[in-house]
Design an enzyme around this catalytic site. Structure first.
Site, PDB file in Angstrom:
ATOM      1  N   LYS A   1     -45.712 -10.370 -18.139  1.00 49.15           N
ATOM      2  CA  LYS A   1     -44.534 -10.734 -17.637  1.00 49.15           C
ATOM      3  C   LYS A   1     -44.394 -11.425 -16.097  1.00 49.15           C
ATOM      4  O   LYS A   1     -44.040 -12.213 -15.738  1.00 49.15           O
ATOM      5  CB  LYS A   1     -43.319 -10.117 -17.962  1.00 49.15           C
ATOM      6  CG  LYS A   1     -42.074 -10.906 -19.072  1.00 49.15           C
ATOM      7  CD  LYS A   1     -41.086  -9.715 -19.292  1.00 49.15           C
ATOM      8  CE  LYS A   1     -40.823  -9.420 -20.853  1.00 49.15           C
ATOM      9  NZ  LYS A   1     -39.910  -8.368 -21.022  1.00 49.15           N
TER      10      LYS A   1
ATOM     11  N   GLU B   1     -27.879 -17.022 -24.315  1.00 48.24           N
ATOM     12  CA  GLU B   1     -29.280 -17.770 -24.093  1.00 48.24           C
ATOM     13  C   GLU B   1     -29.190 -19.144 -24.288  1.00 48.24           C
ATOM     14  O   GLU B   1     -28.250 -19.521 -25.156  1.00 48.24           O
ATOM     15  CB  GLU B   1     -30.056 -17.003 -25.104  1.00 48.24           C
ATOM     16  CG  GLU B   1     -30.520 -15.665 -24.778  1.00 48.24           C
ATOM     17  CD  GLU B   1     -31.322 -14.762 -25.870  1.00 48.24           C
ATOM     18  OE1 GLU B   1     -32.109 -15.561 -26.606  1.00 48.24           O
ATOM     19  OE2 GLU B   1     -31.450 -13.724 -25.756  1.00 48.24           O
TER      20      GLU B   1
ATOM     21  N   CYS C   1     -28.145  -9.664 -29.416  1.00 50.60           N
ATOM     22  CA  CYS C   1     -26.884  -9.122 -28.684  1.00 50.60           C
ATOM     23  C   CYS C   1     -25.943  -8.663 -29.792  1.00 50.60           C
ATOM     24  O   CYS C   1     -25.627  -7.756 -29.923  1.00 50.60           O
ATOM     25  CB  CYS C   1     -26.218  -9.892 -27.879  1.00 50.60           C
ATOM     26  SG  CYS C   1     -27.483 -10.371 -26.465  1.00 50.60           S
TER      27      CYS C   1
ATOM     28  N   LEU D   1     -23.980 -13.785 -20.210  1.00 50.58           N
ATOM     29  CA  LEU D   1     -24.650 -15.082 -20.214  1.00 50.58           C
ATOM     30  C   LEU D   1     -24.975 -15.510 -21.623  1.00 50.58           C
ATOM     31  O   LEU D   1     -25.318 -14.226 -22.583  1.00 50.58           O
ATOM     32  CB  LEU D   1     -25.909 -15.279 -19.465  1.00 50.58           C
ATOM     33  CG  LEU D   1     -26.869 -14.327 -19.467  1.00 50.58           C
ATOM     34  CD1 LEU D   1     -28.062 -14.705 -20.799  1.00 50.58           C
ATOM     35  CD2 LEU D   1     -27.959 -14.310 -18.097  1.00 50.58           C
TER      36      LEU D   1
ATOM     37  N   PHE E   1     -16.637 -21.094 -31.535  1.00 51.18           N
ATOM     38  CA  PHE E   1     -17.343 -19.753 -32.324  1.00 51.18           C
ATOM     39  C   PHE E   1     -16.609 -19.631 -33.536  1.00 51.18           C
ATOM     40  O   PHE E   1     -16.127 -18.746 -34.313  1.00 51.18           O
ATOM     41  CB  PHE E   1     -17.075 -18.692 -31.556  1.00 51.18           C
ATOM     42  CG  PHE E   1     -18.186 -18.420 -30.770  1.00 51.18           C
ATOM     43  CD1 PHE E   1     -18.715 -19.083 -29.740  1.00 51.18           C
ATOM     44  CD2 PHE E   1     -19.167 -17.319 -31.054  1.00 51.18           C
ATOM     45  CE1 PHE E   1     -19.768 -18.814 -29.241  1.00 51.18           C
ATOM     46  CE2 PHE E   1     -20.139 -17.022 -30.591  1.00 51.18           C
ATOM     47  CZ  PHE E   1     -20.649 -17.791 -29.586  1.00 51.18           C
TER      48      PHE E   1
HETATM   49  C1  UGA Z   1     -23.897 -13.559 -27.040  1.00 52.49           C
HETATM   50  C2  UGA Z   1     -22.618 -13.757 -26.134  1.00 52.49           C
HETATM   51  O1  UGA Z   1     -21.936 -15.020 -26.709  1.00 52.49           O
HETATM   52  C3  UGA Z   1     -22.902 -13.616 -24.901  1.00 52.49           C
HETATM   53  O2  UGA Z   1     -21.579 -14.066 -23.977  1.00 52.49           O
HETATM   54  C4  UGA Z   1     -23.323 -12.434 -24.409  1.00 52.49           C
HETATM   55  O3  UGA Z   1     -23.501 -12.305 -23.024  1.00 52.49           O
HETATM   56  C5  UGA Z   1     -24.584 -12.146 -25.041  1.00 52.49           C
HETATM   57  O4  UGA Z   1     -24.361 -12.427 -26.318  1.00 52.49           O
HETATM   58  C6  UGA Z   1     -25.318 -10.757 -24.539  1.00 52.49           C
HETATM   59  O5  UGA Z   1     -24.729  -9.777 -25.236  1.00 52.49           O
HETATM   60  O6  UGA Z   1     -26.146 -10.822 -23.886  1.00 52.49           O
HETATM   61  P1  UGA Z   1     -26.115 -15.138 -27.175  1.00 52.49           P
HETATM   62  O7  UGA Z   1     -26.880 -14.071 -28.030  1.00 52.49           O
HETATM   63  O8  UGA Z   1     -26.953 -15.783 -26.419  1.00 52.49           O
HETATM   64  O9  UGA Z   1     -24.770 -14.521 -26.496  1.00 52.49           O
HETATM   65  O10 UGA Z   1     -25.603 -16.018 -28.511  1.00 52.49           O
HETATM   66  P2  UGA Z   1     -24.520 -17.012 -28.880  1.00 52.49           P
HETATM   67  O11 UGA Z   1     -24.447 -18.114 -28.335  1.00 52.49           O
HETATM   68  O12 UGA Z   1     -23.025 -15.686 -28.799  1.00 52.49           O
HETATM   69  O13 UGA Z   1     -24.782 -16.694 -30.539  1.00 52.49           O
HETATM   70  C7  UGA Z   1     -24.736 -15.710 -31.446  1.00 52.49           C
HETATM   71  C8  UGA Z   1     -25.307 -16.082 -32.661  1.00 52.49           C
HETATM   72  O14 UGA Z   1     -23.888 -16.449 -33.293  1.00 52.49           O
HETATM   73  C9  UGA Z   1     -26.206 -17.325 -32.850  1.00 52.49           C
HETATM   74  O15 UGA Z   1     -26.955 -16.628 -34.020  1.00 52.49           O
HETATM   75  C10 UGA Z   1     -25.377 -18.428 -33.343  1.00 52.49           C
HETATM   76  O16 UGA Z   1     -26.167 -19.341 -34.305  1.00 52.49           O
HETATM   77  C11 UGA Z   1     -24.204 -17.760 -34.239  1.00 52.49           C
HETATM   78  N1  UGA Z   1     -23.086 -18.621 -34.101  1.00 52.49           N
HETATM   79  C12 UGA Z   1     -22.341 -18.803 -33.036  1.00 52.49           C
HETATM   80  C13 UGA Z   1     -22.422 -18.930 -35.389  1.00 52.49           C
HETATM   81  O17 UGA Z   1     -22.862 -18.803 -36.310  1.00 52.49           O
HETATM   82  N2  UGA Z   1     -21.352 -19.668 -35.225  1.00 52.49           N
HETATM   83  C14 UGA Z   1     -20.613 -19.836 -34.149  1.00 52.49           C
HETATM   84  O18 UGA Z   1     -19.620 -20.748 -34.320  1.00 52.49           O
HETATM   85  C15 UGA Z   1     -21.099 -19.672 -32.986  1.00 52.49           C
END
Ligand code: UGA
Length: 437
Positions: A35, A152, A264, A150, A253
């Protein structure tokens, strides 16, 4: 300011680059030599939009360097802890090995007036415990918990323009000396209007786990509605549109589909339940068990629907899975629902080919027994069914007419409800969404 960032994964690498972008002098430290050598060459060790450009940009300024040597932290005023807190093997609780090791490794390099700033997601109580270690070693240093929110795929903009900043300090007071130092670190965001809240340690830790639990609950809520819509012949996407128009609910969401995954949300809700149990407050979070169960049920539901779609048996059926990453714009496959469904289908006798624009290498490391094909046209050749499981833009834009010449059977399961069902049906496909008639 002079800043060290300990841990250069999805969080730390982005944080280090963004801090340098804001004008600070930054050293990123990680135990993983691969890395560090990638980052030193301004190459991102994982896919994150905009990160590589940013690395190139800031490395030209000479303000950003990377090393495996912890002593490089000496001389920094602020030390960010950005290491991972994965789920413990065989348990729900978070594994704090890396957070503990990073903090203990940093202690010999602290100077009076330094602040150690935890950004990792940790069980409530961790910050106060680590603060004691810091104070024992260097009574004039402080530990702050400054959770990271944040996403991803949007990590760079989320870091440069966060929704809010939370500082958890020992006494929970604005007058704490660490507050002014962090205000200087984040001066750019604060001057552009980012709200900043000062709390005590446990509140700051809980803000993060509560936020992720709320997001997970929102997704599982709409997926529970999808189950009902399926039973009643209703359409969950229209339902989400309609309830989302209420400002108090909001449309974000509320996308029903194969559920949430990633490094996460799944592990954070489990660690939260485990910690609540330790604190004697497990009843408060029993609903999260249901949130988790609804989420995992989505994966089995997709396997069942695929079987139906293939005429009642998966044996020997050629299934093309589009998407391996846990979400689009990421190559992260940690707890990816798409990959876990692909692996289940294969176990049940289907012949599965997985495609993804960015995540194939990571996916193949995790599930080497699956077949991978980066090119979509080749991935869907002679398919008995296509499953769209990660909603990359290029999959949303697939042309049902062009695809129909490649497959054996025109069947598609839209695991993210992103395709125009009428258009696919008009082109002769059997279309199935989740929670849609
Ligand atoms: C999540 C949180 O959104 C961030 O705010 C947080 O900082 C991060 O975890 C962390 O703890 O570091 P992330 O894991 O990058 O972020 O992804 P999300 O965008 O939250 O999506 C998570 C999952 O939910 C994905 O598999 C996505 O496909 C799913 N999802 C999201 C749904 O199935 N439906 C939705 O309406 C939204």
């Amino acid at each position: 300011m002079r800043i060290s960032v300990i841990g250069c994964g999805y969080l730390g690498a982005v944080h280090a680059a963004c801090m340098a972008k804001l004008g600070h002098e930054v050293v990123g430290i990680d135990v993983d030599e691969r890395k560090i050598s990638e980052l030193s060459a301004a190459r991102a060790p994982f896919y994150e939009p905009g990160l590589e450009d940013l690395l190139r940009d800031v490395q030209e300024t000479g303000r950003l360097s990377f090393t495996t040597d912890m002593s490089a932290a000496h001389g920094s005023d602020v030390h960010f802890i950005c290491v991972g807190t994965p789920q413990k093997k065989g348990e729900n609780a978070a594994d704090l090995t890396y957070v503990d090791a990073a903090t203990v490794g940093l202690l010999p390099h602290l100077s009076p007036g330094d602040i150690v700033v935890g950004k990792s997601t940790v069980p409530v109580g961790t910050a106060s415990r680590l603060a004691e270690l810091v104070q024992l070693k260097e009574p004039e240093a402080h530990l702050v918990w400054n959770p990271e929110f944040l996403r991803e795929g949007h990590a760079v903009s989320d870091t440069l323009q966060p929704d809010r900043l939370v500082y958890g300090v020992e006494n929970g007071s604005e007058d704490h000396p660490s507050v002014a130092i962090l205000d200087e670190v984040y001066a750019g965001s604060i001057s552009s209007g980012t709200p900043r809240l000062v709390t005590d340690h446990p509140t700051a830790e809980l803000v993060k786990t509560a936020a992720n639990s709320f997001l997970a609950t929102k997704i599982s809520f709409i997926n529970a509605m999808a189950e009902l819509c399926e039973a009643a012949g209703a359409d969950v996407t229209r339902l989400a549109d309609a309830i989302g128009m209420d400002d108090r609910i909001g449309r974000k969401f509320l996308n029903a589909g194969i559920g949430f995954g990633g490094g996460c949300l799944p592990k954070d809700i489990r660690a939260f339940m485990a910690r609540a149990g330790e604190l004697g407050a497990d009843q408060a979070l029993t609903f999260l068990r249901e949130v988790d169960a609804i989420n995992m049920r989505r994966r089995s539901r997709v396997v069942e629907l695929s079987r139906e779609l293939c005429g009642g048996s998966l044996l020997g059926k050629r299934i093309s899975v589009l998407g391996a990453a846990f979400k689009p714009e990421s190559d992260d496959v940690r707890d990816s629902p798409a990959l876990s469904i692909a692996a289940q289908l294969q176990l049940q006798g289907a012949v599965v080919t997985v495609s993804d624009p960015k995540a194939i290498d990571n996916a193949a490391r995790r599930f080497p027994e699956l077949h991978y094909e980066a090119d979509v046209d080749r991935a869907v050749q002679r398919a008995d069914a296509i499953l769209l499981l990660t909603e990359w833009q290029q999959y949303r834009e697939l042309d049902p007419y062009a695809l129909s010449t490649l497959v054996t059977n025109q069947r598609i399961l839209d695991g993210r409800n992103v395709l125009d069902a009428a258009k696919w049906r008009a082109a002769g496909w059997t279309y199935r969404g989740l929670g849609r008639p």
